[in-house]
Design an enzyme around this catalytic site. Structure first.
Site, short mmCIF file in Angstrom:
data_model
loop_
_atom_site.label_atom_id
_atom_site.label_comp_id
_atom_site.label_asym_id
_atom_site.label_seq_id
_atom_site.Cartn_x
_atom_site.Cartn_y
_atom_site.Cartn_z
N ALA A 87 -23.00 9.00 9.65
CA ALA A 87 -23.41 7.90 8.74
C ALA A 87 -23.64 8.25 7.18
O ALA A 87 -23.09 9.60 6.92
CB ALA A 87 -25.13 7.89 9.03
N GLY A 93 -23.60 9.31 13.50
CA GLY A 93 -23.52 8.20 13.71
C GLY A 93 -22.32 7.50 14.36
O GLY A 93 -22.07 6.59 15.00
N GLU A 109 -22.35 8.17 17.94
CA GLU A 109 -23.17 7.19 18.66
C GLU A 109 -22.34 5.79 18.77
O GLU A 109 -22.66 5.37 19.46
CB GLU A 109 -24.34 7.07 17.75
CG GLU A 109 -25.17 8.59 18.03
CD GLU A 109 -26.76 8.57 16.98
OE1 GLU A 109 -27.51 8.69 18.03
OE2 GLU A 109 -26.68 8.28 15.99
N GLU A 121 -27.22 16.14 13.59
CA GLU A 121 -28.49 15.55 12.89
C GLU A 121 -29.45 16.48 12.72
O GLU A 121 -30.17 16.69 11.71
CB GLU A 121 -28.89 14.11 13.59
CG GLU A 121 -27.93 13.03 13.48
CD GLU A 121 -27.03 12.75 14.39
OE1 GLU A 121 -26.53 11.97 14.76
OE2 GLU A 121 -26.58 13.82 15.04
#
Length: 257
Positions: free
Chosen positions: A71, A114, A117, A137
């Site tokens: 992300a 991200g 994911e 993370e």
């Protein structure tokens, strides 16, 4: 009903190609390793809307050397409690996972945070030898909260998932293949993804759609299989496919060779 065309000016962080029997979505921020920012989240929601209106298999790929390096950390740093409770990334990735037809990820390079994911949300993943999956993370003071904690254990088992999520362990392509996270390793994952979709679209669309829904449903509900099978047994597609199968068999019996 045909999905509405999404024109280039509306999409700046992804490319959306609509083919006759499939879609291709390309994450398109190669200068940032295709980091997933708010604009990309919004555009991927637009894409999901189009796919939901006219379901076809989807191939997800990243532009350049990487699938998605994570992300956008600059944006994440500024998010607060309300944004976290809104589940901004998780909501999108759950939507991708719930698309009616299979999603195939073509993964090269980094699929981290991200990006990992989003890869976990695919039904099938195909990797290049450069692929690396990881969830760093906690090192940034946050949780892998957009699907890793509930999808990764189902994909690779709780032990390996804890190694990735808690210990910062990364899975290279060979490890991902060994643990069942990816289907195969190839020099051209996009071409291999198309080959997988070729096999998918050759099958009965409704059977594929119902099978995906049932496989993804939590728990064991055998009666759901019976209902889905009853629906399929009543279709013309089932009768035509089985008739064709029987006719092919008759043509290849020893007396007819």
């Amino acid at each position: 009903m045909t999905a509405p065309e999404i024109t280039a000016p509306e999409l700046t962080t992804v490319a959306f190609d609509q083919l006759e029997d499939r879609y291709i979505v390309t994450l398109d921020r190669p200068e940032r390793r295709n980091a997933i920012n708010a604009a990309m989240i919004g555009e991927l929601h637009q894409v999901c809307t189009a796919i939901e209106r006219d379901p076809r298999p989807l191939i997800l790929v990243g532009r350049g050397d990487h699938f998605a390096g994570g992300a956008d950390i600059g944006e994440l740093r500024e998010r607060g409690l309300n944004e976290a409770l809104a589940g901004i990334n998780r909501t999108l990735f759950d939507r991708v996972a719930a698309l009616p037809m299979p999603v195939v990820g073509a993964i090269s390079g980094y699929a981290l945070g991200g990006g990992a994911e989003l890869a976990y949300a695919c039904d099938i993943r195909i990797a290049s030898a450069t692929a690396v999956f990881g969830n760093p993370e906690p090192g940034l003071g946050i949780l892998a909260a957009a699907g890793a904690t509930y999808r990764l254990p189902e994909l690779v088992g709780a032990s390996v998932a804890k190694q990735v999520i808690l210990a910062g362990h990364r899975l290279d392509a060979e490890a991902a293949l060994r643990h069942g996270l990816v289907m195969e390793i190839t020099d051209d994952p996009l071409a291999a993804a198309h080959a997988v979709v070729d096999r998918i679209v050759a099958q009965a669309p409704l059977a594929i759609r119902l099978a995906k829904t049932i496989v993804d449903a939590p728990g064991s509900h055998p009666w759901v299989n019976d209902i889905a099978q009853a629906v399929l047994f009543g279709t013309d597609d089932k009768r035509h496919r089985m008739t064709a199968f029987l006719e092919r068999g008759a043509r290849t019996t020893p007396d007819n060779k």
